[in-house]
Scaffold this motif. Structure first.
Motif, PDB file in Angstrom:
ATOM      1  N   ASP A 535       0.796  -1.310   0.070  1.00  0.00           N
ATOM      2  CA  ASP A 535      -0.040   0.078   0.007  1.00  0.00           C
ATOM      3  C   ASP A 535       0.951   1.278  -0.002  1.00  0.00           C
ATOM      4  O   ASP A 535       0.537   2.373  -0.941  1.00  0.00           O
ATOM      5  N   ASP A 536       1.845   1.282   0.730  1.00  0.00           N
ATOM      6  CA  ASP A 536       2.895   2.331   0.669  1.00  0.00           C
ATOM      7  C   ASP A 536       3.492   2.786  -0.457  1.00  0.00           C
ATOM      8  O   ASP A 536       3.516   3.759  -1.014  1.00  0.00           O
ATOM      9  N   LEU A 537       3.881   1.725  -1.351  1.00  0.00           N
ATOM     10  CA  LEU A 537       4.538   1.923  -2.499  1.00  0.00           C
ATOM     11  C   LEU A 537       3.326   2.264  -3.654  1.00  0.00           C
ATOM     12  O   LEU A 537       3.693   3.163  -4.669  1.00  0.00           O
ATOM     13  N   GLU A 538       2.213   1.621  -3.445  1.00  0.00           N
ATOM     14  CA  GLU A 538       1.265   2.264  -4.408  1.00  0.00           C
ATOM     15  C   GLU A 538       0.748   3.851  -4.194  1.00  0.00           C
ATOM     16  O   GLU A 538       0.708   4.785  -5.054  1.00  0.00           O
ATOM     17  N   LYS A 539       1.003   4.261  -2.762  1.00  0.00           N
ATOM     18  CA  LYS A 539       0.729   5.627  -2.597  1.00  0.00           C
ATOM     19  C   LYS A 539       1.937   6.635  -3.293  1.00  0.00           C
ATOM     20  O   LYS A 539       1.645   7.711  -3.657  1.00  0.00           O
ATOM     21  N   ALA A 540       3.085   5.914  -2.942  1.00  0.00           N
ATOM     22  CA  ALA A 540       4.268   6.850  -3.270  1.00  0.00           C
ATOM     23  C   ALA A 540       4.316   6.831  -4.937  1.00  0.00           C
ATOM     24  O   ALA A 540       4.786   8.034  -5.348  1.00  0.00           O
ATOM     25  N   THR A 541       4.052   5.905  -5.658  1.00  0.00           N
ATOM     26  CA  THR A 541       4.001   5.812  -7.116  1.00  0.00           C
ATOM     27  C   THR A 541       3.029   6.687  -7.527  1.00  0.00           C
ATOM     28  O   THR A 541       3.505   7.661  -8.636  1.00  0.00           O
ATOM     29  N   LYS A 542       1.654   6.665  -7.002  1.00  0.00           N
ATOM     30  CA  LYS A 542       0.911   7.741  -7.760  1.00  0.00           C
ATOM     31  C   LYS A 542       1.089   9.347  -7.217  1.00  0.00           C
ATOM     32  O   LYS A 542       1.034  10.085  -8.135  1.00  0.00           O
ATOM     33  N   GLN A 543       1.826   9.253  -6.327  1.00  0.00           N
ATOM     34  CA  GLN A 543       2.078  10.697  -5.818  1.00  0.00           C
ATOM     35  C   GLN A 543       3.277  11.349  -6.498  1.00  0.00           C
ATOM     36  O   GLN A 543       3.127  12.517  -7.235  1.00  0.00           O
ATOM     37  N   ALA A 544       4.302  10.251  -6.836  1.00  0.00           N
ATOM     38  CA  ALA A 544       5.396  10.838  -8.027  1.00  0.00           C
ATOM     39  C   ALA A 544       4.892  11.061  -9.374  1.00  0.00           C
ATOM     40  O   ALA A 544       5.372  12.101  -9.914  1.00  0.00           O
ATOM     41  N   TYR A 545       3.935  10.157  -9.835  1.00  0.00           N
ATOM     42  CA  TYR A 545       3.383  10.534 -11.272  1.00  0.00           C
ATOM     43  C   TYR A 545       2.461  11.544 -11.240  1.00  0.00           C
ATOM     44  O   TYR A 545       2.605  12.282 -12.412  1.00  0.00           O
ATOM     45  N   ASN A 546       1.732  11.769 -10.185  1.00  0.00           N
ATOM     46  CA  ASN A 546       0.979  13.153  -9.940  1.00  0.00           C
ATOM     47  C   ASN A 546       1.672  14.343 -10.438  1.00  0.00           C
ATOM     48  O   ASN A 546       1.496  15.332 -10.798  1.00  0.00           O
ATOM     49  N   MET A 547       3.087  14.410  -9.670  1.00  0.00           N
ATOM     50  CA  MET A 547       3.869  15.560  -9.469  1.00  0.00           C
ATOM     51  C   MET A 547       4.388  15.756 -11.031  1.00  0.00           C
ATOM     52  O   MET A 547       4.531  16.899 -11.433  1.00  0.00           O
ATOM     53  N   VAL A 548       4.752  14.720 -11.600  1.00  0.00           N
ATOM     54  CA  VAL A 548       5.572  14.991 -13.142  1.00  0.00           C
ATOM     55  C   VAL A 548       4.014  15.127 -14.087  1.00  0.00           C
ATOM     56  O   VAL A 548       4.529  15.992 -14.821  1.00  0.00           O
ATOM     57  N   VAL A 549       3.267  14.280 -14.088  1.00  0.00           N
ATOM     58  CA  VAL A 549       2.317  14.383 -15.246  1.00  0.00           C
ATOM     59  C   VAL A 549       1.257  15.410 -15.019  1.00  0.00           C
ATOM     60  O   VAL A 549       0.948  15.992 -16.062  1.00  0.00           O
ATOM     61  N   ASN A 550       0.853  15.550 -13.763  1.00  0.00           N
ATOM     62  CA  ASN A 550      -0.231  16.722 -13.667  1.00  0.00           C
ATOM     63  C   ASN A 550       0.089  18.118 -13.206  1.00  0.00           C
ATOM     64  O   ASN A 550      -0.455  19.100 -13.633  1.00  0.00           O
ATOM     65  N   TYR A 551       0.991  18.039 -12.262  1.00  0.00           N
ATOM     66  CA  TYR A 551       1.470  19.386 -11.615  1.00  0.00           C
ATOM     67  C   TYR A 551       2.769  19.846 -12.138  1.00  0.00           C
ATOM     68  O   TYR A 551       2.809  21.035 -11.843  1.00  0.00           O
ATOM     69  N   GLY A 552       3.253  19.045 -13.062  1.00  0.00           N
ATOM     70  CA  GLY A 552       4.559  19.938 -13.673  1.00  0.00           C
ATOM     71  C   GLY A 552       5.552  20.175 -12.476  1.00  0.00           C
ATOM     72  O   GLY A 552       6.258  21.487 -12.594  1.00  0.00           O
ATOM     73  N   LEU A 553       5.746  19.152 -11.839  1.00  0.00           N
ATOM     74  CA  LEU A 553       6.718  19.487 -10.526  1.00  0.00           C
ATOM     75  C   LEU A 553       7.924  18.806 -10.812  1.00  0.00           C
ATOM     76  O   LEU A 553       8.709  18.349  -9.701  1.00  0.00           O
ATOM     77  N   GLY A 554       8.254  18.306 -11.911  1.00  0.00           N
ATOM     78  CA  GLY A 554       9.584  17.414 -12.152  1.00  0.00           C
ATOM     79  C   GLY A 554      10.645  18.441 -12.360  1.00  0.00           C
ATOM     80  O   GLY A 554      10.459  19.783 -12.403  1.00  0.00           O
ATOM     81  N   THR A 555      11.787  17.683 -12.533  1.00  0.00           N
ATOM     82  CA  THR A 555      13.252  18.565 -12.908  1.00  0.00           C
ATOM     83  C   THR A 555      13.473  18.553 -14.338  1.00  0.00           C
ATOM     84  O   THR A 555      14.020  19.506 -14.794  1.00  0.00           O
ATOM     85  N   THR A 556      13.120  17.471 -14.761  1.00  0.00           N
ATOM     86  CA  THR A 556      13.441  17.444 -16.417  1.00  0.00           C
ATOM     87  C   THR A 556      12.146  18.044 -17.236  1.00  0.00           C
ATOM     88  O   THR A 556      12.421  18.911 -18.063  1.00  0.00           O
ATOM     89  N   LEU A 557      11.131  17.289 -16.678  1.00  0.00           N
ATOM     90  CA  LEU A 557       9.606  18.054 -17.463  1.00  0.00           C
ATOM     91  C   LEU A 557       9.167  18.834 -16.685  1.00  0.00           C
ATOM     92  O   LEU A 557       8.520  18.647 -15.944  1.00  0.00           O
ATOM     93  N   ARG A 558       9.538  20.273 -16.859  1.00  0.00           N
ATOM     94  CA  ARG A 558       9.261  21.398 -15.923  1.00  0.00           C
ATOM     95  C   ARG A 558       7.997  21.912 -16.752  1.00  0.00           C
ATOM     96  O   ARG A 558       7.999  22.356 -17.919  1.00  0.00           O
ATOM     97  N   ASN A 559       7.112  22.522 -15.895  1.00  0.00           N
ATOM     98  CA  ASN A 559       6.074  23.486 -16.409  1.00  0.00           C
ATOM     99  C   ASN A 559       5.202  22.700 -17.460  1.00  0.00           C
ATOM    100  O   ASN A 559       4.787  23.548 -18.171  1.00  0.00           O
TER     101      ASN A 559
END
Length: 645
Positions: A535-559
């Motif tokens: 369950d912990d890994l599922e939450k962490a994975t979803k959070q990480a992908y939300n940061m990159v795909v939806n909120y533009g909070l990645g370091t390579t794919l920014r904004n």
């Protein structure tokens, strides 16, 4: 002189039909006739040899009748009926006298052979008088009736369908020819609903919008004098359990006008064109009682967006129903005095033509209640309960962040059930704490068998979560941690999240670190990880992908955001980005999780003594509350606690 009241012109004329008691009486009479009369005329079968030796030779036969060239019926003389041979012949019901006949019968294969055999048998008889033989034909109405019985059954079955309606519509007063009529539940004017705005808490802005609508219905002149027009439709949008249907019930109790209520699924039927027909019938009934309100719950059933992307999932019946709804909302008849109130959990999938001004003029978004609204909701649901003095609504509201109104109602009911199970006279604070744990984590399973080694691993896993969150600046403060199995989990930690409207990258990152704390503690202590972190890994994975795909909070794919607010690409077969971008997204999410894991490992290494102490305390007590954790780990640098339990 009495006068006969005139019939109601609005009620259709219907022929009265006999009750079921008359049908039972008729069936009883038919059975009596078949038993006594048909049964009394039943004749006995005999053979040619018995006929010749026992009836023909003693000259007991009065006459013979050949029926349909296949059956010979025997009539016995009246003076011979007293013989013992004829004691079992049918007799009359009233005076117990023998019936006039026929008394016996036998079957023949050929009339010529029968005639020859009869002549031969009578040649050796004394005297010259022979038995009279007559010929005739006869219809067997009973066999004909049995032949027609399946046809009669089919006719009666279809008559039943025409009168009573089709399956699934029983009790709705509709026949098979008017299943296209709407089955909306109507609350007439003057009927007071049990639910009013006093029973709806935590939705002040929404109630204000709705109350203006009710005021328009009650006093339209005040608005029309200024040139204002009545809104055509109001759309309630929000997550499940936020009170959309409850708000509609309160409107029904406050409006003082006829209120039509139905679900969007009631327009969907296996017959083509039924949905549009029911929609027309609904608005026709509503216009006859205008001004009135129509409430359609779960309108996304018929109001989903039309488009080529969903062509392979197209439902012509649903689209025709939607088209009819669009025409009724803003067609040529624009002054019907009918307001449409609709509710849905999926406002993003509705058709744009349905959402434009002129159809649904107002969109009211109901969100999950905040701290103050949760306290008001608790106050409403705590009224019917017998409470002890230690129950504090503010503390309960602080410990239930992210809970909807339905969740709060469920917690209050669960607390009352728990108190009743414990044979208590009032519902106390501990009952509510147990109810919150029950709703969040599931049923406590103390009977689940766990080995000492597994218990030690679970204790270090939960201690890793708590220790990591305790020393992270933006992590949520822990409320309680337990290693007692609940539901599908073997242990759990409860936090009090801060109710933020905006989440920063650091807060996202610390949440991922907290989720990975259990896996990191297992690797650090046991030098081997287990399946306990699913369950912990599922939450962490979803959070990480939300940061990159939806909120533009990645370091390579920014904004860059690939979020689709319309929801139209949810079930599509293509992605809005290329395969190369997908690889970058995977790499970026993996990098975020790796950095968070490394940071969590370093925190646990820096506070390894506190981790061991917390795990040992969990093994000993199984459940630790906030003061127990603070005694072991010390005070937090940044306290985000809003209310003590």
């Amino acid at each position: 002189m009495s006068t006969r009241p005139s019939p109601d012109p609005q009620k259709p004329f219907r022929l009265s039909r006999p009750g079921m008691s008359w049908i039972y009486i008729i069936l009883f009479i038919v059975l009596i006739w078949l038993w006594f009369f048909k049964g009394q005329n039943t004749i006995q079968e005999t053979t040619w040899k018995q006929f010749e030796e026992e009836m023909l030779v003693p000259k007991d036969v009065a006459r013979l009748t050949v029926v349909n060239n296949a059956r010979v019926e025997i009539y016995i003389r009246e003076e011979s009926l007293d013989k013992p041979l004829y004691k079992n012949i049918p007799r009359r019901l009233l005076n117990d006298e023998p019936v006039p006949g026929p008394h016996f019968y036998f079957n023949i294969g050929s009339v010529e052979i029968f005639h020859a055999e009869l002549e031969k048998a009578q040649e050796n008889l004394p005297g010259t008088e022979h038995v009279t033989v007559t010929y005739g034909t006869r219809e067997n109405w009973w066999q004909n009736f049995l032949f027609l019985l399946p046809i009669i059954f089919l006719v009666l079955f279809w008559m039943f369908l025409l009168r009573r309606g089709i399956p699934g519509m029983k009790g709705k007063g509709t026949s098979i020819f008017n299943f296209g009529q709407s089955n909306a539940r109507v609350i007439e004017k003057g009927t007071k609903s049990k639910i009013t705005f006093k029973d709806v808490a935590g939705m002040e802005e929404a109630k204000e919008e709705i109350y203006e609508l009710i005021t328009f219905l009650k006093s339209p002149d005040k608005y029309k004098r200024l040139g204002a027009k009545m809104p055509k439709g109001v759309l309630l949008v929000g997550p499940p359990g936020t009170g959309k249907t409850l708000l509609a019930k309160a409107i029904a109790g406050e409006a003082g006008v006829p209120f039509f209520s139905l679900s969007g699924s009631e327009f969907v039927e296996m017959f083509v064109g039924v949905g549009a027909s029911r929609m027309r019938d609904l608005f026709q009934k509503a216009k006859a009682k205008a001004p009135c309100i129509i409430f359609i719950d779960e309108i996304d059933t018929v109001g989903r967006a039309r488009g080529k992307a969903h062509a392979f999932q197209a439902n012509d019946e649903r689209e025709s129903t939607l088209n009819q709804l669009l025409a009724e909302l803003d067609g040529f008849d624009t002054d019907a005095g009918v307001i449409v109130l609709a509710a849905t959990n999926r406002g993003d999938v509705l058709d744009p033509a349905l959402l434009r001004p002129g159809r649904f003029d107002r969109h009211i978004h109901l969100e999950l209640p905040n701290l103050k609204e949760r306290e008001a909701i608790f106050s409403v649901h705590l009224k019917p309960l017998q409470l002890s003095g230690d129950v504090n609504t503010a503390a309960l509201a602080a410990q239930t962040p992210g809970f909807s109104g339905a969740d709060i109602a469920n917690i209050c009911n669960e607390a009352a059930l728990i108190a009743a199970r414990r044979e208590k006279q009032v519902v106390g604070k501990q009952d509510f704490m147990d109810a919150i744990d029950r709703v969040i984590g599931g049923l406590e399973k103390k009977s689940k068998i766990i080995t000492p080694e597994e218990k030690r691993r679970i204790a270090y896993h939960e201690a890793g979560h708590v220790t990591a969150s305790w020393y992270l600046e933006h992590a949520h403060p822990v409320l309680k941690v337990s290693i007692i199995p609940r539901g599908r989990s073997l242990g759990a930690a409860w936090y009090i999240p801060e109710e933020r409207q905006i989440i920063t990258r650091s807060e996202f990152f610390d949440a991922i670190c907290t989720a990975l704390g259990g896996r990191a503690a297992e690797e650090l202590i046991f030098e081997e990880v287990s399946s306990n972190a699913l369950d912990d890994l599922e939450k962490a994975t979803k959070q990480a992908y939300n940061m990159v795909v939806n909120y533009g909070l990645g370091t390579t794919l920014r904004n860059i955001s690939f979020y689709d607010s319309t929801g139209r690409t949810e079930q599509s077969l293509y992605r809005s980005y290329s395969e190369r971008t997908a690889q970058k997204i995977d790499s970026e999410a993996q990098q975020i999780i790796d950095d968070a894991y490394d940071k969590t490992i370093q925190i646990l290494l820096d506070h390894q003594d506190q981790l061991h102490a917390l795990a040992k305390a969990l093994i000993r007590k199984e459940t630790l509350h906030r003061p127990d954790v603070e005694e072991i780990l010390g005070a937090r640098k940044k306290s985000e606690d809003h209310a003590s339990p």
